[in-house]
Scaffold this motif. Structure first.
Motif, PDB file in Angstrom:
ATOM      1  N   LEU A   1       1.070   3.536   3.218  1.00  0.00           N
ATOM      2  CA  LEU A   1       2.104   3.029   2.343  1.00  0.00           C
ATOM      3  C   LEU A   1       2.141   3.857   1.056  1.00  0.00           C
ATOM      4  CD1 LEU A   1       1.717  -0.827   2.820  1.00  0.00           C
ATOM      5  CD2 LEU A   1       2.922   0.860   4.217  1.00  0.00           C
ATOM      6  N   PRO A   2       3.187   3.731   0.258  1.00  0.00           N
ATOM      7  CA  PRO A   2       3.338   4.589  -0.913  1.00  0.00           C
ATOM      8  C   PRO A   2       2.167   4.553  -1.895  1.00  0.00           C
ATOM      9  CG  PRO A   2       5.414   3.507  -0.451  1.00  0.00           C
ATOM     10  CD  PRO A   2       4.400   2.898   0.481  1.00  0.00           C
ATOM     11  N   ASP A   3       1.489   3.409  -1.995  1.00  0.00           N
ATOM     12  CA  ASP A   3       0.374   3.308  -2.929  1.00  0.00           C
ATOM     13  C   ASP A   3      -0.974   3.684  -2.304  1.00  0.00           C
ATOM     14  OD1 ASP A   3      -0.097   1.178  -1.253  1.00  0.00           O
ATOM     15  OD2 ASP A   3      -0.342  -0.315  -2.846  1.00  0.00           O
ATOM     16  N   GLY A   4      -0.940   4.174  -1.050  1.00  0.00           N
ATOM     17  CA  GLY A   4      -2.169   4.593  -0.390  1.00  0.00           C
ATOM     18  C   GLY A   4      -2.780   3.556   0.525  1.00  0.00           C
ATOM     19  N   THR A   5      -2.198   2.356   0.581  1.00  0.00           N
ATOM     20  CA  THR A   5      -2.701   1.331   1.491  1.00  0.00           C
ATOM     21  C   THR A   5      -2.539   1.795   2.936  1.00  0.00           C
ATOM     22  OG1 THR A   5      -2.164  -0.459  -0.050  1.00  0.00           O
ATOM     23  CG2 THR A   5      -2.421  -1.059   2.268  1.00  0.00           C
ATOM     24  N   VAL A   6      -3.561   1.530   3.737  1.00  0.00           N
ATOM     25  CA  VAL A   6      -3.546   1.898   5.149  1.00  0.00           C
ATOM     26  C   VAL A   6      -3.323   0.643   5.975  1.00  0.00           C
ATOM     27  CG1 VAL A   6      -4.824   3.011   7.031  1.00  0.00           C
ATOM     28  CG2 VAL A   6      -5.216   3.731   4.659  1.00  0.00           C
ATOM     29  N   THR A   7      -2.386   0.706   6.919  1.00  0.00           N
ATOM     30  CA  THR A   7      -2.134  -0.409   7.827  1.00  0.00           C
ATOM     31  C   THR A   7      -2.082   0.121   9.263  1.00  0.00           C
ATOM     32  OG1 THR A   7       0.286  -0.240   7.781  1.00  0.00           O
ATOM     33  CG2 THR A   7      -0.750  -1.577   6.060  1.00  0.00           C
ATOM     34  N   PRO A   8      -2.235  -0.752  10.269  1.00  0.00           N
ATOM     35  CA  PRO A   8      -2.131  -0.283  11.664  1.00  0.00           C
ATOM     36  C   PRO A   8      -0.734   0.209  11.995  1.00  0.00           C
ATOM     37  CG  PRO A   8      -3.121  -2.480  11.551  1.00  0.00           C
ATOM     38  CD  PRO A   8      -2.560  -2.191  10.198  1.00  0.00           C
ATOM     39  N   CYS A   9       0.271  -0.375  11.349  1.00  0.00           N
ATOM     40  CA  CYS A   9       1.681  -0.065  11.594  1.00  0.00           C
ATOM     41  C   CYS A   9       2.424  -0.578  10.375  1.00  0.00           C
ATOM     42  CB  CYS A   9       2.146  -0.766  12.875  1.00  0.00           C
ATOM     43  SG  CYS A   9       3.936  -0.864  13.102  1.00  0.00           S
ATOM     44  N   ARG A  10       3.530   0.071  10.003  1.00  0.00           N
ATOM     45  CA  ARG A  10       4.243  -0.391   8.807  1.00  0.00           C
ATOM     46  C   ARG A  10       4.791  -1.790   8.993  1.00  0.00           C
ATOM     47  NH1 ARG A  10       5.467  -2.641   5.198  1.00  0.00           N
ATOM     48  NH2 ARG A  10       6.651  -2.038   3.336  1.00  0.00           N
ATOM     49  N   ARG A  11       5.137  -2.122  10.196  1.00  0.00           N
ATOM     50  CA  ARG A  11       5.698  -3.440  10.451  1.00  0.00           C
ATOM     51  C   ARG A  11       4.599  -4.486  10.662  1.00  0.00           C
ATOM     52  NH1 ARG A  11      10.081  -2.738  15.039  1.00  0.00           N
ATOM     53  NH2 ARG A  11       8.232  -2.102  16.208  1.00  0.00           N
ATOM     54  N   LEU A  12       3.347  -4.030  10.749  1.00  0.00           N
ATOM     55  CA  LEU A  12       2.197  -4.924  10.869  1.00  0.00           C
ATOM     56  C   LEU A  12       1.418  -4.819   9.565  1.00  0.00           C
ATOM     57  CD1 LEU A  12       0.531  -6.836  12.617  1.00  0.00           C
ATOM     58  CD2 LEU A  12      -0.603  -4.840  13.619  1.00  0.00           C
TER      59      LEU A  12
ATOM     60  N   ILE B   1      -1.006  -5.533   7.624  1.00  0.00           N
ATOM     61  CA  ILE B   1      -2.377  -5.989   7.446  1.00  0.00           C
ATOM     62  C   ILE B   1      -3.167  -4.845   6.814  1.00  0.00           C
ATOM     63  CG2 ILE B   1      -4.467  -6.797   8.575  1.00  0.00           C
ATOM     64  CD1 ILE B   1      -2.707  -7.883  10.812  1.00  0.00           C
ATOM     65  N   PRO B   2      -3.549  -4.940   5.542  1.00  0.00           N
ATOM     66  CA  PRO B   2      -4.254  -3.839   4.880  1.00  0.00           C
ATOM     67  C   PRO B   2      -5.622  -3.578   5.511  1.00  0.00           C
ATOM     68  CG  PRO B   2      -3.379  -5.415   3.276  1.00  0.00           C
ATOM     69  CD  PRO B   2      -3.274  -6.061   4.621  1.00  0.00           C
ATOM     70  N   LEU B   3      -5.889  -2.297   5.772  1.00  0.00           N
ATOM     71  CA  LEU B   3      -7.184  -1.883   6.315  1.00  0.00           C
ATOM     72  C   LEU B   3      -8.040  -1.200   5.267  1.00  0.00           C
ATOM     73  CD1 LEU B   3      -5.859  -0.242   9.613  1.00  0.00           C
ATOM     74  CD2 LEU B   3      -6.548  -2.620   9.264  1.00  0.00           C
ATOM     75  N   GLY B   4      -7.449  -0.804   4.170  1.00  0.00           N
ATOM     76  CA  GLY B   4      -8.135  -0.071   3.114  1.00  0.00           C
ATOM     77  C   GLY B   4      -7.105   0.689   2.318  1.00  0.00           C
ATOM     78  N   ASN B   5      -7.580   1.601   1.460  1.00  0.00           N
ATOM     79  CA  ASN B   5      -6.685   2.409   0.645  1.00  0.00           C
ATOM     80  C   ASN B   5      -7.283   3.799   0.485  1.00  0.00           C
ATOM     81  OD1 ASN B   5      -5.473   3.580  -1.921  1.00  0.00           O
ATOM     82  ND2 ASN B   5      -4.285   1.699  -1.750  1.00  0.00           N
ATOM     83  N   VAL B   6      -6.467   4.837   0.717  1.00  0.00           N
ATOM     84  CA  VAL B   6      -6.981   6.205   0.693  1.00  0.00           C
ATOM     85  C   VAL B   6      -7.447   6.627  -0.692  1.00  0.00           C
ATOM     86  CG1 VAL B   6      -5.655   6.973   2.686  1.00  0.00           C
ATOM     87  CG2 VAL B   6      -4.649   7.149   0.389  1.00  0.00           C
TER      88      VAL B   6
ATOM     89  N   ILE C   1     -12.211   4.161   8.171  1.00  0.00           N
ATOM     90  CA  ILE C   1     -11.290   3.083   8.538  1.00  0.00           C
ATOM     91  C   ILE C   1     -11.024   3.111  10.038  1.00  0.00           C
ATOM     92  CG2 ILE C   1      -8.898   2.293   8.345  1.00  0.00           C
ATOM     93  CD1 ILE C   1      -8.977   3.148   5.398  1.00  0.00           C
ATOM     94  N   TRP C   2     -10.740   4.309  10.560  1.00  0.00           N
ATOM     95  CA  TRP C   2     -10.435   4.444  11.982  1.00  0.00           C
ATOM     96  C   TRP C   2     -11.612   4.001  12.856  1.00  0.00           C
ATOM     97  CZ3 TRP C   2      -6.099   5.064  14.601  1.00  0.00           C
ATOM     98  CH2 TRP C   2      -6.165   5.452  15.948  1.00  0.00           C
ATOM     99  N   ALA C   3     -12.808   4.316  12.436  1.00  0.00           N
ATOM    100  CA  ALA C   3     -13.996   4.027  13.256  1.00  0.00           C
ATOM    101  C   ALA C   3     -14.540   2.623  13.056  1.00  0.00           C
ATOM    102  CB  ALA C   3     -15.084   5.050  12.952  1.00  0.00           C
TER     103      ALA C   3
ATOM    104  N   SER D   1     -12.942  -0.254  11.193  1.00  0.00           N
ATOM    105  CA  SER D   1     -12.103  -1.404  10.865  1.00  0.00           C
ATOM    106  C   SER D   1     -12.209  -2.483  11.938  1.00  0.00           C
ATOM    107  CB  SER D   1     -10.645  -0.966  10.728  1.00  0.00           C
ATOM    108  OG  SER D   1      -9.783  -2.088  10.735  1.00  0.00           O
ATOM    109  N   GLU D   2     -12.516  -3.694  11.513  1.00  0.00           N
ATOM    110  CA  GLU D   2     -12.594  -4.813  12.448  1.00  0.00           C
ATOM    111  C   GLU D   2     -11.221  -5.118  13.055  1.00  0.00           C
ATOM    112  OE1 GLU D   2     -13.630  -9.602  12.443  1.00  0.00           O
ATOM    113  OE2 GLU D   2     -14.394  -8.328  10.825  1.00  0.00           O
ATOM    114  N   VAL D   3     -10.172  -4.972  12.249  1.00  0.00           N
ATOM    115  CA  VAL D   3      -8.822  -5.223  12.752  1.00  0.00           C
ATOM    116  C   VAL D   3      -8.476  -4.241  13.866  1.00  0.00           C
ATOM    117  CG1 VAL D   3      -6.358  -5.181  12.164  1.00  0.00           C
ATOM    118  CG2 VAL D   3      -8.005  -6.237  10.601  1.00  0.00           C
ATOM    119  N   LEU D   4      -8.773  -2.953  13.646  1.00  0.00           N
ATOM    120  CA  LEU D   4      -8.481  -1.954  14.668  1.00  0.00           C
ATOM    121  C   LEU D   4      -9.311  -2.187  15.925  1.00  0.00           C
ATOM    122  CD1 LEU D   4      -8.119   1.342  12.614  1.00  0.00           C
ATOM    123  CD2 LEU D   4      -6.347  -0.275  13.330  1.00  0.00           C
TER     124      LEU D   4
END
Length: 346
Positions: free
Chosen positions: A263-274, A276-281, A289-291, A293-296
């Motif tokens: 996302l523009p502020d660096g938030t990482v999500t599984p999909c833009r339409r989903l 759910i924040p996973l972290g922030n770059v 995050i990829w390895a 993340s509990e959500v992933l």
């Protein structure tokens, strides 16, 4: 030694939440955030390049990495062309997703000169329908932008978001895309979130959706490729997918499997339409995050899925649309991204 078939890995990068339109069905809210600076974006690009190089060396995997650049409206991001240049310079296939209204001859030619692989322009139907959904005059402006992209030699994909607002016009969309001379036409589904939250009752019933997709895929317009990223619709093209491939995801919904969203502020999500924040770059490593993340991990594990999706023999190469499942479950007060896809027609 690398395997013969490269593995897709893409990042959908939303450079800004700013937009010059206010579409009725938009899954974004139009809020403004502190956008990553150009320097921060360059750091992210370098991290992705290093991450994929390390994976290649460690696992013998070859990758086909890409960035889907969008917004909001990406042409409202002042450094758009510098960002695209940095992506292509690092070997990333770069695609642009836009509403098309701000594209003139100069901008189209600059995109072509930077080696952009393709541009997706949203078009919701005939002029009257499109303008009802996206705003008065937007159809004509998008049409002009499409013409400039084609004149510059770029590959253009039109994309329509199917709902009760425009479902009756899909045949006209196919015909119009052929008349324009674009190379591809895509269809996706309404996600009832963001401004689209008020359109729950405009979602298509599963049977109606199945009929529309079946007719669309049966069409064979000369020179026009019909595409979709909808995992449920894709099953109509790949057979009934009844082979049980176990609990490891191999395809279908890309969330957590073949890509991430920034996302523009660096938030990482599984999909833009989903959403759910996973972290922030700005604070977190993408590879961690990829390895970790509990959500992933849950998105990749069939045993975590509920109801029909969890027991479906085609789960490994479908999994339903997680964003639609999540948004629809939120309307029932559940907020479950592992729920059934409410529009599955299998």
């Amino acid at each position: 030694m690398p395997i013969s078939d490269p593995q897709d890995f893409f990042i959908q990068f939303h450079l800004t939440e700013r937009c010059n339109l206010r579409c009725r069905h938009c899954y974004q809210t139009g809020g403004h955030t502190a956008e990553l600076s150009l320097a921060e974006i360059i750091e992210v690009l370098d991290e992705v390049a290093e991450m994929l190089a390390d994976w290649r060396a460690a696992y013998g995997l070859e990758f086909s990495p890409s960035f889907n650049v969008t917004g909001g409206e990406p042409f409202l991001r002042e450094e758009l062309f510098e960002i695209i240049a940095a992506m292509t310079a690092r070997g990333f296939a770069t695609y642009l997703l836009t509403n098309g209204t701000l594209i003139d001859k100069t901008r189209a030619q600059r995109l072509a000169g930077l080696g952009v692989k393709g541009v997706q322009v949203s078009l919701e139907g005939p002029a009257e329908i499109h303008d009802q959904i996206r705003g008065a005059g937007s159809f004509a402006a998008s049409r002009q932008g499409i013409g400039q992209l084609l004149a510059a030699g770029l590959t253009v994909t039109l994309n329509a978001t199917l709902s009760e607002m425009n479902a009756g016009y899909f045949r006209e969309m196919v015909e119009y895309a052929g008349q324009l001379g674009v190379q591809r036409l895509g269809f996706s589904r309404l996600v009832p979130s963001g401004r689209g939250l008020g359109l729950l009752d405009r979602m298509l019933a599963p049977a109606r959706l199945s009929e529309i997709y079946a007719e669309i895929f049966a069409m064979a317009p000369q020179g026009l490729e019909i595409v979709t990223g909808d995992p449920v619709a894709s099953r109509l093209r790949g057979g009934d997918g009844c082979e049980d491939l176990g609990s490891v995801a191999t395809g279908g919904c890309a969330a957590g499997l073949s890509g991430l969203t920034l996302l523009p502020d660096g938030t990482v999500t599984p999909c833009r339409r989903l959403a759910i924040p996973l972290g922030n770059v700005r604070e977190d490593s993408l590879r961690e995050i990829w390895a970790n993340s509990e959500v992933l991990e849950r998105l990749r594990d069939r045993r975590q899925y509920r109801g029909k999706c969890g027991s479906c023999p085609a789960w490994a190469h479908c999994r339903g649309c997680r964003a639609i499942a999540y948004a629809h479950s939120q309307s029932r007060g559940e907020a479950d991204y592992l729920a059934d896809d409410p529009q599955c027609f299998f």
